[in-house]
Design a protein around this motif. Structure first.
Motif, mmCIF file in Angstrom:
data_model
loop_
_atom_site.group_PDB
_atom_site.id
_atom_site.type_symbol
_atom_site.label_atom_id
_atom_site.label_comp_id
_atom_site.label_asym_id
_atom_site.label_seq_id
_atom_site.Cartn_x
_atom_site.Cartn_y
_atom_site.Cartn_z
ATOM 1 N N TYR A 217 -2.747 -4.364 -9.019
ATOM 2 C CA TYR A 217 -3.808 -3.487 -9.516
ATOM 3 C C TYR A 217 -4.878 -3.282 -8.446
ATOM 4 O O TYR A 217 -5.369 -2.169 -8.247
ATOM 5 C CB TYR A 217 -4.445 -4.075 -10.779
ATOM 6 C CG TYR A 217 -3.699 -3.764 -12.045
ATOM 7 C CD1 TYR A 217 -3.353 -2.458 -12.387
ATOM 8 C CD2 TYR A 217 -3.348 -4.778 -12.933
ATOM 9 C CE1 TYR A 217 -2.672 -2.177 -13.555
ATOM 10 C CE2 TYR A 217 -2.675 -4.502 -14.108
ATOM 11 C CZ TYR A 217 -2.341 -3.199 -14.416
ATOM 12 O OH TYR A 217 -1.670 -2.917 -15.579
ATOM 13 N N PHE A 218 -5.258 -4.360 -7.775
ATOM 14 C CA PHE A 218 -6.277 -4.237 -6.731
ATOM 15 C C PHE A 218 -5.807 -3.294 -5.616
ATOM 16 O O PHE A 218 -6.564 -2.416 -5.172
ATOM 17 C CB PHE A 218 -6.606 -5.606 -6.138
ATOM 18 C CG PHE A 218 -7.513 -6.464 -6.987
ATOM 19 C CD1 PHE A 218 -8.545 -5.902 -7.725
ATOM 20 C CD2 PHE A 218 -7.356 -7.846 -7.036
ATOM 21 C CE1 PHE A 218 -9.395 -6.684 -8.499
ATOM 22 C CE2 PHE A 218 -8.195 -8.638 -7.794
ATOM 23 C CZ PHE A 218 -9.209 -8.059 -8.528
ATOM 24 N N VAL A 219 -4.571 -3.485 -5.146
ATOM 25 C CA VAL A 219 -4.084 -2.664 -4.043
ATOM 26 C C VAL A 219 -3.921 -1.209 -4.484
ATOM 27 O O VAL A 219 -4.223 -0.280 -3.718
ATOM 28 C CB VAL A 219 -2.762 -3.231 -3.483
ATOM 29 C CG1 VAL A 219 -2.133 -2.271 -2.487
ATOM 30 C CG2 VAL A 219 -3.020 -4.573 -2.795
ATOM 31 N N SER A 220 -3.478 -1.001 -5.722
ATOM 32 C CA SER A 220 -3.366 0.376 -6.224
ATOM 33 C C SER A 220 -4.744 1.015 -6.355
ATOM 34 O O SER A 220 -4.925 2.199 -6.038
ATOM 35 C CB SER A 220 -2.649 0.386 -7.577
ATOM 36 O OG SER A 220 -1.305 -0.032 -7.446
ATOM 37 N N TYR B 274 0.841 -1.190 0.000
ATOM 38 C CA TYR B 274 0.000 0.000 0.000
ATOM 39 C C TYR B 274 0.882 1.247 0.000
ATOM 40 O O TYR B 274 1.670 1.468 0.916
ATOM 41 C CB TYR B 274 -0.889 -0.018 1.243
ATOM 42 C CG TYR B 274 -2.101 0.881 1.178
ATOM 43 C CD1 TYR B 274 -3.218 0.504 0.450
ATOM 44 C CD2 TYR B 274 -2.121 2.091 1.872
ATOM 45 C CE1 TYR B 274 -4.343 1.312 0.411
ATOM 46 C CE2 TYR B 274 -3.246 2.903 1.846
ATOM 47 C CZ TYR B 274 -4.356 2.510 1.109
ATOM 48 O OH TYR B 274 -5.471 3.302 1.066
ATOM 49 N N ALA B 275 0.744 2.082 -1.037
ATOM 50 C CA ALA B 275 1.621 3.240 -1.191
ATOM 51 C C ALA B 275 1.363 4.290 -0.121
ATOM 52 O O ALA B 275 0.214 4.555 0.245
ATOM 53 C CB ALA B 275 1.436 3.846 -2.571
ATOM 54 N N ALA B 276 2.444 4.929 0.307
ATOM 55 C CA ALA B 276 2.311 5.982 1.313
ATOM 56 C C ALA B 276 1.761 7.263 0.718
ATOM 57 O O ALA B 276 1.136 8.058 1.420
ATOM 58 C CB ALA B 276 3.669 6.245 1.961
ATOM 59 N N SER B 277 1.986 7.470 -0.571
ATOM 60 C CA SER B 277 1.550 8.718 -1.198
ATOM 61 C C SER B 277 0.841 8.427 -2.516
ATOM 62 O O SER B 277 1.003 7.361 -3.118
ATOM 63 C CB SER B 277 2.742 9.634 -1.461
ATOM 64 O OG SER B 277 3.548 9.110 -2.502
ATOM 65 N N LEU B 278 0.083 9.407 -2.965
ATOM 66 C CA LEU B 278 -0.596 9.289 -4.250
ATOM 67 C C LEU B 278 0.410 9.231 -5.387
ATOM 68 O O LEU B 278 0.238 8.463 -6.343
ATOM 69 C CB LEU B 278 -1.555 10.457 -4.443
ATOM 70 C CG LEU B 278 -2.295 10.510 -5.789
ATOM 71 C CD1 LEU B 278 -3.103 9.249 -6.019
ATOM 72 C CD2 LEU B 278 -3.183 11.743 -5.841
ATOM 73 N N ASP B 279 1.483 10.009 -5.312
ATOM 74 C CA ASP B 279 2.497 9.989 -6.366
ATOM 75 C C ASP B 279 3.086 8.594 -6.539
ATOM 76 O O ASP B 279 3.321 8.135 -7.661
ATOM 77 C CB ASP B 279 3.622 10.986 -6.047
ATOM 78 C CG ASP B 279 3.232 12.420 -6.376
ATOM 79 O OD1 ASP B 279 2.239 12.608 -7.126
ATOM 80 O OD2 ASP B 279 3.897 13.351 -5.882
ATOM 81 N N GLN B 280 3.335 7.901 -5.413
ATOM 82 C CA GLN B 280 3.859 6.540 -5.491
ATOM 83 C C GLN B 280 2.854 5.609 -6.162
ATOM 84 O O GLN B 280 3.219 4.733 -6.953
ATOM 85 C CB GLN B 280 4.187 6.027 -4.087
ATOM 86 C CG GLN B 280 5.441 6.625 -3.479
ATOM 87 C CD GLN B 280 5.705 6.064 -2.097
ATOM 88 O OE1 GLN B 280 4.791 5.886 -1.294
ATOM 89 N NE2 GLN B 280 6.955 5.787 -1.798
ATOM 90 N N THR B 281 1.603 5.803 -5.851
ATOM 91 C CA THR B 281 0.564 4.965 -6.450
ATOM 92 C C THR B 281 0.509 5.162 -7.958
ATOM 93 O O THR B 281 0.460 4.185 -8.724
ATOM 94 C CB THR B 281 -0.813 5.308 -5.848
ATOM 95 O OG1 THR B 281 -0.752 5.163 -4.435
ATOM 96 C CG2 THR B 281 -1.892 4.397 -6.408
ATOM 97 N N LEU B 282 0.526 6.404 -8.391
ATOM 98 C CA LEU B 282 0.466 6.684 -9.824
ATOM 99 C C LEU B 282 1.722 6.170 -10.524
ATOM 100 O O LEU B 282 1.652 5.665 -11.655
ATOM 101 C CB LEU B 282 0.293 8.182 -10.063
ATOM 102 C CG LEU B 282 -0.981 8.809 -9.486
ATOM 103 C CD1 LEU B 282 -1.076 10.276 -9.873
ATOM 104 C CD2 LEU B 282 -2.224 8.059 -9.943
#
Length: 458
Positions: free
Chosen positions: A239-242, A98-106
């Motif tokens: 993909y699910f976790v993102s 699970y990413a700490a930030s939105l930027d990491q997720t993208l």
């Protein structure tokens, strides 16, 4: 290998290992499952390799692993005559859970959507561990929403852009239900990377941004589901976790719980029953304020599936009763479009699976008959699953002839399904009736399955 000459190297190593075509096929399937992937390898595929046909890189790696284990020494794909086979692709480096930030997720999503189409049959990449999944669920449960803000940018996103994404999501979802994840996954991945991700980094008002992230999370969920359906479980996990992380941006608890329920479904499919039960409970607990009765019904049904697989009769019965009570109130609230598939036939179909796994064939047969009758043909893959459960029920209740007829219809109607999950249903049934393989009806079914598989692989 591109030559059509017989593969003498593979034949020699198989002979050294004392492996038959059927035995190797079974070991290859087992090796794939250890990596969280599902391949439909049969003795027919092994014979094609011996005759000189090509092989997918990921499958070649599983063959090498299976024979290495049998021989007690390292065997490579090249040792088996699989020349020209490239190394299986690796998932992009990035945030494992699970990413700490939105930027990491993208960034993670950008990397995932660049994977080559040839790598979609499972790649041996590691599944997320229980600790990573539990950490993702806890983070989602307790984290505050990121929120969206109106920031200046050269590109301004409007509601028309959001509606385009929603229209595309509906189209890809329909493709998935009708023809399986393999028909749309590649195109969907390209669409997400080039049309959706750039909008998430652009400029938008708070109202548009809220709608945009809801649409993006939903289409990411569809990406995960199609990856799951084609057997690429490691990719589906990410993909699910993102997608789950995207729901945190706008605090969309209902969609987040829906993604957790899908992860529960996948975990149950992979035999991870404890994880599946925890994820289903997290779905139920995670959106109490936003949940609709229809949503809670499918979440409870997924918990019932997990508990049935674990042979927890009391727990499964309780969860099925909960699902039934929730569904009785399904018409009392307005649901998002992504829950439209959760109709009475869907719930009944889930119950038929539960009773099958609880080894109660009479009840499984009764519910499967209802599910087949009531399932809308637009959900072709679901109908195929229900027909195969019906066939299992008929066989276990002493009706071999009717079971084979039902399975044959499922194969006929599902021949265009590019779904590793549907293939597994068929293979499981073939194993159940293998003692009757000499009977004309069973032999005809087996020949039909081989022909259908060969046509899909062309």
């Amino acid at each position: 290998m591109s030559s059509r000459e017989p593969n003498h190297r593979l034949a020699a190593v198989m002979a050294e290992a004392g492996a038959s075509n059927k035995g190797l096929a079974r070991r290859v399937r087992d090796a794939a499952l250890r990596h969280g992937a599902h391949v439909g390898t049969t003795h027919v595929a092994v014979q094609r390799w011996l005759d000189g046909s090509g092989i997918q890189p990921e499958t070649a790696a599983y063959v090498a692993e299976a024979l290495s284990s049998k021989l007690g020494r390292q065997v490579t794909p090249a040792d088996l005559g699989f020349t020209g086979v490239s190394t299986p692709r690796q998932l992009p480096a990035g945030v494992p859970g699970y990413a700490a930030s939105l930027d990491q997720t993208l960034g993670a999503l950008d990397g995932l959507t660049q994977l080559r189409p040839s790598a979609e049959d499972g790649d041996g990449a590691a599944l997320l561990t229980d600790a990573e999944v539990d950490s993702a669920v806890l983070s989602w449960m307790v984290s505050r929403p990121d929120g969206v803000a109106d920031v200046p940018d050269s590109r301004r996103v409007g509601m028309r852009d959001v509606m385009a994404i929603r229209t595309a999501t509906a189209m890809f979802t329909r493709l998935d239900f009708l023809y399986g994840g393999g028909h749309g996954h590649t195109t969907l991945r390209h669409y997400f990377r080039h049309e959706v991700l750039p909008l998430l980094r652009a400029s938008y008002s708070e109202k548009v941004g809220t709608a945009l992230f809801a649409a993006a999370a939903e289409i990411a969920e569809v990406l995960g589901w199609t990856a799951y359906d084609i057997g690429d479980h490691a990719l589906a996990h990410r993909y699910f976790v993102s997608g789950l992380r995207l729901t945190q941006v706008i605090d969309d608890r209902l969609l987040g719980s829906t993604i957790l329920a899908n992860m529960s479904h996948q975990a149950n499919y992979l035999g991870q029953t404890a994880r599946a039960a925890r994820l289903a409970r997290a779905a139920l607990e995670g959106c109490r304020d936003q949940a609709t009765p229809r949503a809670n019904a499918i979440f409870a049904a997924h918990e019932a599936r997990a508990l049935s697989s674990a042979q927890d009769v009391a727990g499964a019965s309780r969860a099925m009763n909960e699902a039934e009570r929730f569904f009785e109130r399904a018409g009392t609230a307005e649901d998002p479009d992504y829950l439209a598939y959760v109709d009475e036939a869907e719930i009944i179909g889930e119950f038929s699976h539960c009773f099958r796994d609880l080894r109660r064939p009479a009840e499984s047969l009764r519910f499967a008959e209802q599910a087949v009758t009531q399932t809308d043909p637009q959900y072709a893959r679901t109908l195929g699953f229900c027909r195969m459960v019906l066939a299992q029920g008929q066989f276990l209740n002493g009706g071999l002839e009717s079971a084979v007829a039902t399975a044959t219809l499922a194969v006929d109607e599902g021949e265009s399904l590019q779904s590793a999950r549907f293939v597994r249903y068929v293979e499981d049934f073939q194993r159940e009736i293998s003692a009757y393989s000499s009977t004309p009806a069973v032999r005809a079914l087996n020949e039909k399955v081989v022909a259908a598989r060969a046509e899909l692989e062309e």
